[in-house]
Design a protein around this motif. Structure first.
Motif, PDB file in Angstrom:
ATOM      1  N   ASP A  15      26.487  46.830   7.039  1.00 14.79           N
ATOM      2  CA  ASP A  15      25.149  47.396   7.230  1.00 14.79           C
ATOM      3  C   ASP A  15      24.202  46.979   6.108  1.00 14.79           C
ATOM      4  O   ASP A  15      23.045  46.687   6.351  1.00 14.79           O
ATOM      5  N   ALA A  16      24.690  46.967   4.890  1.00 11.60           N
ATOM      6  CA  ALA A  16      23.847  46.571   3.768  1.00 11.60           C
ATOM      7  C   ALA A  16      23.472  45.097   3.874  1.00 11.60           C
ATOM      8  O   ALA A  16      22.357  44.706   3.538  1.00 11.60           O
ATOM      9  N   ARG A  17      24.391  44.279   4.367  1.00 12.84           N
ATOM     10  CA  ARG A  17      24.076  42.858   4.533  1.00 12.84           C
ATOM     11  C   ARG A  17      23.013  42.670   5.602  1.00 12.84           C
ATOM     12  O   ARG A  17      22.113  41.847   5.464  1.00 12.84           O
ATOM     13  N   LEU A  18      23.112  43.443   6.692  1.00 10.41           N
ATOM     14  CA  LEU A  18      22.097  43.348   7.741  1.00 10.41           C
ATOM     15  C   LEU A  18      20.733  43.826   7.242  1.00 10.41           C
ATOM     16  O   LEU A  18      19.702  43.231   7.562  1.00 10.41           O
ATOM     17  N   ASP A  19      20.733  44.900   6.461  1.00  8.60           N
ATOM     18  CA  ASP A  19      19.475  45.386   5.892  1.00  8.60           C
ATOM     19  C   ASP A  19      18.847  44.331   4.993  1.00  8.60           C
ATOM     20  O   ASP A  19      17.633  44.090   5.038  1.00  8.60           O
ATOM     21  N   ARG A  20      19.671  43.701   4.174  1.00  5.50           N
ATOM     22  CA  ARG A  20      19.189  42.660   3.268  1.00  5.50           C
ATOM     23  C   ARG A  20      18.637  41.479   4.070  1.00  5.50           C
ATOM     24  O   ARG A  20      17.604  40.902   3.731  1.00  5.50           O
ATOM     25  N   LEU A  21      19.321  41.123   5.163  1.00  5.64           N
ATOM     26  CA  LEU A  21      18.865  40.036   6.017  1.00  5.64           C
ATOM     27  C   LEU A  21      17.513  40.368   6.640  1.00  5.64           C
ATOM     28  O   LEU A  21      16.608  39.529   6.686  1.00  5.64           O
ATOM     29  N   GLU A  22      17.347  41.598   7.101  1.00  4.19           N
ATOM     30  CA  GLU A  22      16.074  42.011   7.684  1.00  4.19           C
ATOM     31  C   GLU A  22      14.953  41.976   6.652  1.00  4.19           C
ATOM     32  O   GLU A  22      13.830  41.571   6.956  1.00  4.19           O
ATOM     33  N   GLU A  23      15.245  42.376   5.426  1.00  4.25           N
ATOM     34  CA  GLU A  23      14.240  42.324   4.358  1.00  4.25           C
ATOM     35  C   GLU A  23      13.817  40.893   4.079  1.00  4.25           C
ATOM     36  O   GLU A  23      12.633  40.591   3.945  1.00  4.25           O
ATOM     37  N   ARG A  24      14.814  40.007   3.994  1.00  2.00           N
ATOM     38  CA  ARG A  24      14.506  38.601   3.720  1.00  2.00           C
ATOM     39  C   ARG A  24      13.728  37.976   4.871  1.00  2.00           C
ATOM     40  O   ARG A  24      12.813  37.173   4.666  1.00  2.00           O
ATOM     41  N   LEU A  25      14.078  38.343   6.103  1.00  4.37           N
ATOM     42  CA  LEU A  25      13.370  37.820   7.270  1.00  4.37           C
ATOM     43  C   LEU A  25      11.922  38.303   7.300  1.00  4.37           C
ATOM     44  O   LEU A  25      10.996  37.521   7.558  1.00  4.37           O
ATOM     45  N   ALA A  26      11.712  39.585   7.017  1.00  5.22           N
ATOM     46  CA  ALA A  26      10.349  40.122   6.997  1.00  5.22           C
ATOM     47  C   ALA A  26       9.520  39.444   5.903  1.00  5.22           C
ATOM     48  O   ALA A  26       8.348  39.115   6.110  1.00  5.22           O
ATOM     49  N   GLU A  27      10.124  39.220   4.749  1.00  6.69           N
ATOM     50  CA  GLU A  27       9.417  38.544   3.647  1.00  6.69           C
ATOM     51  C   GLU A  27       9.068  37.112   4.034  1.00  6.69           C
ATOM     52  O   GLU A  27       7.952  36.633   3.776  1.00  6.69           O
ATOM     53  N   ALA A  28      10.000  36.414   4.673  1.00  9.62           N
ATOM     54  CA  ALA A  28       9.739  35.039   5.101  1.00  9.62           C
ATOM     55  C   ALA A  28       8.631  34.994   6.147  1.00  9.62           C
ATOM     56  O   ALA A  28       7.771  34.109   6.121  1.00  9.62           O
ATOM     57  N   GLN A  29       8.619  35.950   7.070  1.00  4.96           N
ATOM     58  CA  GLN A  29       7.572  35.994   8.085  1.00  4.96           C
ATOM     59  C   GLN A  29       6.214  36.290   7.464  1.00  4.96           C
ATOM     60  O   GLN A  29       5.193  35.723   7.865  1.00  4.96           O
ATOM     61  N   ARG A  30       6.193  37.181   6.470  1.00 10.22           N
ATOM     62  CA  ARG A  30       4.933  37.491   5.790  1.00 10.22           C
ATOM     63  C   ARG A  30       4.399  36.258   5.069  1.00 10.22           C
ATOM     64  O   ARG A  30       3.223  35.922   5.162  1.00 10.22           O
ATOM     65  N   LYS A  31       5.284  35.540   4.361  1.00  9.04           N
ATOM     66  CA  LYS A  31       4.859  34.337   3.647  1.00  9.04           C
ATOM     67  C   LYS A  31       4.368  33.259   4.619  1.00  9.04           C
ATOM     68  O   LYS A  31       3.397  32.558   4.346  1.00  9.04           O
ATOM     69  N   GLU A  32       5.025  33.127   5.747  1.00  6.93           N
ATOM     70  CA  GLU A  32       4.611  32.139   6.742  1.00  6.93           C
ATOM     71  C   GLU A  32       3.256  32.496   7.343  1.00  6.93           C
ATOM     72  O   GLU A  32       2.417  31.623   7.571  1.00  6.93           O
ATOM     73  N   ALA A  33       3.020  33.775   7.581  1.00  8.08           N
ATOM     74  CA  ALA A  33       1.724  34.206   8.128  1.00  8.08           C
ATOM     75  C   ALA A  33       0.608  33.911   7.138  1.00  8.08           C
ATOM     76  O   ALA A  33      -0.474  33.462   7.520  1.00  8.08           O
ATOM     77  N   VAL A  34       0.851  34.137   5.857  1.00 11.30           N
ATOM     78  CA  VAL A  34      -0.154  33.841   4.834  1.00 11.30           C
ATOM     79  C   VAL A  34      -0.377  32.333   4.738  1.00 11.30           C
ATOM     80  O   VAL A  34      -1.507  31.856   4.653  1.00 11.30           O
TER      81      VAL A  34
END
Length: 110
Positions: A15-34
């Motif tokens: 579960d912690a690995r999935l949470d970390r993956l979701e955080e990294r994915l959200a950060e990558a999507q935010r950076k791509e949008a910018v």
């Protein structure tokens, strides 16, 4: 953490690995949008605040600059400088008052 493998820390539970993956994915999507210019637009309150600030600073700096230039040309230092600085500030506030009254009337009409 050194990312030699796929970016997972095997010591963490699943579960912690999935949470970390979701955080990294959200950060990558935010950076791509910018990066692509598709970042979320600012809301109306932020836009209004920026407009008010620009009117106030623009009136102050515009009046000050014009007063300084006229004082330099006419040799009347600091009469026009101070007068136009005060008038520029007053015009900035007057513009802000007009905007606030316009927005109030528009909201009442709805």
């Amino acid at each position: 953490m050194v990312e030699d493998g796929p970016g997972q820390d095997d010591r963490l539970p699943a579960d912690a690995r999935l949470d970390r993956l979701e955080e990294r994915l959200a950060e990558a999507q935010r950076k791509e949008a910018v990066r692509t210019g598709k970042a979320p637009a600012s809301d109306a309150s932020e836009q209004m605040g920026q407009k008010v600030l620009s009117l106030l600073i623009g009136g102050l700096l515009g009046g000050t600059l014009i007063g300084w230039l006229l004082d330099e040309l006419l040799g009347t230092w600091p009469t026009l400088f101070i007068t136009l600085m005060v008038l520029g500030t007053a015009s900035g506030f007057w513009s802000i008052i007009k905007i606030s009254n316009t927005n109030t009337k528009t909201k009442r009409d709805l």
